[in-house]
Scaffold this active site. Structure first.
Site, PDB file in Angstrom:
ATOM      1  N   GLU A  23      -6.904  -9.516  -3.009  1.00 29.04           N
ATOM      2  CA  GLU A  23      -7.561 -10.189  -1.229  1.00 29.04           C
ATOM      3  C   GLU A  23      -9.506  -9.773  -1.656  1.00 29.04           C
ATOM      4  O   GLU A  23      -9.783  -9.263  -1.164  1.00 29.04           O
ATOM      5  CB  GLU A  23      -7.935  -9.639  -0.683  1.00 29.04           C
ATOM      6  N   GLU A  25       0.739  -1.051  -0.062  1.00 29.59           N
ATOM      7  CA  GLU A  25      -0.123  -0.030   0.259  1.00 29.59           C
ATOM      8  C   GLU A  25       0.825   1.075  -0.047  1.00 29.59           C
ATOM      9  O   GLU A  25       0.830   1.941   0.901  1.00 29.59           O
ATOM     10  CB  GLU A  25      -0.929  -0.030   1.273  1.00 29.59           C
TER      11      GLU A  25
END
Length: 570
Positions: free
Chosen positions: A432, A325
């Site tokens: 995910e 991220e």
């Protein structure tokens, strides 16, 4: 909202409206000749279709005071998917993002996509909207906040798809990108062995994997383990490899849980993608790391962390999320300098050079309002990493997490996002995938998963779900008794559909001698097979001793028709 007031605008608007509402001509969203490329062209391609109007006027937009409209009053129908494309260039800036937005009459704006436009050449802007209402919208183009930016727009196109049309197009693309036509050529010693012989084809390992994350609870439940290993051949660990899990106290490493999960995966031939060498969000650092103020100290513990976890699992993983991220967050950049991510990827590539190193982000394909991690920004970040000195040969990868909201997914935006992420030619994974529970969760999840599977850039999908005992509370695939939920039924259906069923085919009788004349050559009919590894067995019911087994890999690189030659010693 201000509108163009120069005289020619109304004529151009009329012509483009005819084009949009009448012809349905646009850049084919399922054709990847141009959609996965990022070239900037001196002249945009011109359509040869009869569009009912010119449709190629150059619209000059000065983004100043809201003068940015291009098309007004396009009627949408709820449930349909609309793909819009245009060619754009800048006239007074060297490079700037240009985006497409759909504006409803009630004031709601839906972001449709963007491209990094350049001065003096034309870039393809491709996006769209999945209509969750019926009514008119306006389409306008804008940039990222620079007043006075001058944008040229040509060849605005829109195409409408019903859901059934979209699904049909997906299936046709799947035939092209996930399958090959295969024909077997067999060489026999004698004709009697040829006649009546049969080829049995069994897929051992598919190239495209639909996997599922696992967590530490799988070590505590035999039923969870049995449920998992009976379905999945790809996984990642939710938290167990992360820094805060393996070194909660400085200098005291504990890989016991991660090692046990790794052993479980390896014993059951389950591939593992490593999740999070480092995390660029300060909140998710080990508590002791958060207290570090000396950059040199942070640099040293960071190097220790990378060496520890990457050397431990080298050769056992099929990829790593290296700096998690790092488009949303910048903890290491703030502490160690602006090139921190690029340096970390450089070190990671030296520690494990044979696997893809992923940039893993959320909201890139699933949420158009988070412009921080727009597909263009994610691509830009990855380009910065690989353009750093010494990083040009890094095996990169893009991880799009895919935490979808419990509403109708915008498949048009998702396709634009995957097109953009795929422009780097790195593998794209959905890493995910889940969705909050809602009445239409199963329907929406199927739309999302099929959209990903039908895109050529996407190489794998990992679900963030599991049985109730696993604690995944969004995408629950089985109840406490391990009976499938409706979502579990969907996943089982797709696992079966995306796996090649065993098949038997005869050897055709139109045999002929080989060039030396010493052997008999037989051919099988052409058969369409999913990419992957296969066990191929040749048998003959009339010859009990004839049973010859081969290993065959069906790949995209083999071309549209893959010829497989087998030599039979009979």
């Amino acid at each position: 909202m201000k509108r163009f007031n120069y005289g020619f605008f109304h004529l151009v608007l009329f012509l483009i409206s005819l084009l949009l509402l009448g012809s349905g001509i646009c850049m084919d969203p399922f054709s990847y000749d141009q959609s996965l490329k990022s070239e900037c062209l001196m002249e945009p391609p011109q359509t040869t279709a009869n569009t009912g109007g010119e449709g190629v006027k150059e619209l000059k937009i000065n983004e100043n005071g809201g003068i940015r409209n291009v098309v007004e009053g396009v009627d949408l129908r709820e449930g349909n998917i609309y793909i819009t494309s245009a060619w754009v260039k800048l006239r007074n800036e060297s490079q700037r993002k240009v985006g497409m937005t759909f504006s409803e009459k009630n004031g709601r704006n839906v972001f449709g996509g963007e491209v990094m436009a350049k001065r003096g050449c034309w870039s393809l802007l491709k996006g769209g909207i999945t209509a969750d209402f019926s009514g008119p919208i306006d389409i306008f183009f804008e940039s990222d906040g620079l007043a006075g930016l001058e944008i040229s727009v040509q060849n605005v196109r829109m195409q409408r798809f019903h859901k059934t049309q979209w699904r049909l197009q997906q299936d046709q693309v799947i035939e092209k990108i996930r399958k090959n036509k295969v024909r077997f050529q067999m060489s026999f010693k004698n004709k009697s062995a040829l006649e009546g012989s049969v080829i049995s084809i069994e897929q051992i390992k598919p190239s495209f994997l639909l996997g599922c994350a696992m967590n530490y609870r799988i070590l505590e439940s035999d039923s969870y383990r049995e449920w998992f290993v009976s379905r999945f051949r790809l996984t990642s660990f939710t938290n167990e490899m992360k820094w805060y899990a393996t070194e909660a106290v400085r200098g005291q490493e504990n890989y016991k849980i991660a090692d046990s999960m790794m052993q479980l995966a390896e014993e059951n031939a389950i591939l593992v993608k490593g999740h999070t060498v480092l995390w660029d969000d300060k909140y998710w650092q080990p508590n002791w790391v958060k207290t570090i103020t000396d950059p040199e100290d942070l640099k040293n513990v960071t190097l220790n962390r990378m060496n520890s976890v990457m050397k431990r699992y080298k050769g056992r993983l099929i990829g790593w999320d290296v700096m998690n991220e790092n488009v949303h967050f910048n903890y290491f950049e703030n502490m160690l300098g602006g090139n921190a991510s690029a340096i970390v990827y450089s070190l990671a590539s030296k520690l494990d050079p044979d696997i893809p190193l992923f940039l893993n982000e959320f909201n890139t394909v699933e949420y158009d309002k988070d412009r921080v991690v727009s597909p263009v920004n994610v691509v830009k970040k990855m380009q910065e990493i690989v353009s750093f000195p010494g990083n040009n040969n890094i095996k990169g990868g893009i991880g799009a997490q895919g935490h979808f909201a419990p509403v109708q997914p915008n498949l048009a935006y998702m396709r634009y996002a995957l097109d953009t992420l795929g422009s780097l030619s790195f593998p794209v994974w959905l890493t995910e995938v889940d969705m909050f529970k809602c009445p239409d969760q199963v329907k929406y999840m199927e739309d999302i998963l099929r959209e990903a599977y039908s895109h050529p850039a996407v190489k794998a999908i990992i679900l963030y779900g599991g049985p109730e005992v696993s604690g995944f509370d969004k995408l629950t695939l089985a109840d406490k008794d391990f009976k499938n939920t409706q979502a579990g039924d969907l996943i089982d259906k797709l696992l079966q559909e995306w796996k090649q069923e065993p098949v038997e085919i005869p050897i055709q009788h139109h045999e002929h001698n080989d060039e030396e004349g010493g052997r008999i050559i037989g051919f099988s009919p052409e058969i369409s097979l999913l990419h992957g590894h296969y066990r191929v067995t040749v048998t003959n019911p009339s010859m009990k001793n004839l049973s010859t087994r081969f290993s065959v890999e069906v790949t995209k690189e083999s071309g549209h028709l893959q010829e497989v030659q087998l030599v039979i010693d009979a």
